[in-house]
Motif scaffolding. Structure first.
Motif: not given
Ligand code: BT5
Length: 303
Positions: A3, A5, A14, A262-263, A265-267, A269, A291
């Motif tokens: 990921i 980011t 966000q 906390y990522l 645009g996504s749920d 993890l 990940h």
């Protein structure tokens, strides 16, 4: 799964769990600010750090918008120059957040670094800075404080990692200008002498704030803290990547713990933080996959 980011791709909304309002942080009625009387002795700091890799030059501001902006304006000025302020009117956290500290209570520092002074992996700058903050806290606490790090940039004080309080934060701003060697500014804010009512309200799951004075039961000498911080930064910058990573791993309370990441645009993890990579990324095992997290917010969950 990897990921990526980077800070640049995050929208401010966000990750902002709470942006602090502009209201001044006042001590509760009847509560004396602990920090009054603890002045920064810049002359002593300059004399103690003369010739040091970090702090050989110290620029002092009684009040400024942000030491980050002041340090950044130095551009390719001497690497290791330190900007220190007694008060910031627009102190910055990551991702457009605010860093709040009443005048004269905290240690607010930025350091400009470039060229050979930078680690080969810029992702290790939070390690250099976070470790240095923890080491400086050790030095002024005379062993009475136990500081740990929460990936990527929080300095926490016990008793248990998942119930720890945030005593300091680190901000790394990297600037690349074409073919010019990289330029980075490290910012470190340490809550030194705030009374309880002078700390900002920080909603969960972010760790609640604390100050060194609250943890120790007595004020700390911000000049000694500044000197210890600059010395530790200089030592950490001189470490090999392997040595730095080993020291960081030992201090990272995140490792070996259940975490929520906390990522953008996504749920969130949920997984287990198992390691940090050579580039400073956090490795999290979740749902049978590894990940690699390069930026984000991590909260520690009870085991
Ligand atoms: C950080 O960001 O923790 C980086 C803080 C870096 C501050 C230094 S001070 C010197 C230099 N000049 C600057 O302008 N900045 C650097 P982050 O992880 O995003 O945490 C910010 C969040 O922490 C805020 O949204 C609040 O919830 C909380 N917070 C604000 N002030 C705090 C404080 N004094 N102590 C603990 N938490 C605080």
């Amino acid at each position: 799964m990897t990921i990526y980011t980077t800070f640049g791709t995050l929208s401010a909304g966000q990750f902002v769990r709470r942006t602090l309002g502009a209201a001044p942080l006042l001590a509760r009625s009847g509560e004396k600010p602990i920090g009054v009387g603890s002045t920064l002795d810049i002359g002593l700091a300059r004399a103690s750090l003369a010739g040091s890799p970090v702090g050989h030059t110290i620029l002092y501001r009684a009040q400024t918008a942000s030491t980050m902006a002041d340090a950044r304006a130095l551009e390719y000025g001497a690497a290791g120059t330190v900007v220190v302020a007694d008060e910031q009117t627009h102190g910055r956290g990551r991702m457009a957040r605010r860093w709040e500290a009443p005048a004269g209570t905290a240690l607010l520092v930025s350091v400009v670094l470039h060229g050979a002074h930078l680690p080969a992996q810029p992702g290790l700058l939070p390690a250099v800075a976070g470790l240095a903050a923890a080491q400086a806290i050790d030095a002024v606490g005379n062993g009475a404080l136990h500081a740990g790090l929460k990936w990527p940039n929080d300095v926490l004080i016990g008793p248990q990692p998942d119930r720890a309080r945030k005593v300091a934060g680190v901000l790394v701003e990297a600037v690349s200008a074409g073919a010019a060697p990289g330029l980075a500014v490290i910012g470190i804010g340490i809550n030194a002498n705030q009374a309880a009512g002078q700390l900002p309200h920080v909603p969960a799951p972010a760790p609640p704030p604390t100050s060194l004075a609250l943890e120790l039961g007595q004020p700390v000498d911000r000049t000694a803290l500044l000197i210890a911080l600059c010395r530790a930064l200089g030592r950490n910058l001189a470490l090999s990547p392997g040595e730095l990573l080993a020291a960081w791993r030992r201090r990272l309370w995140t490792l070996g713990r259940p975490v929520t990441v906390y990522l953008p645009g996504s749920d969130p993890l949920h997984g287990q933080a198992v390691d940090v990579g050579d580039d400073g990324a956090l490795i999290v095992e979740a749902g049978g996959a590894r990940h690699t997290v390069h930026a984000g917010d991590v909260s520690l969950r009870g085991a």
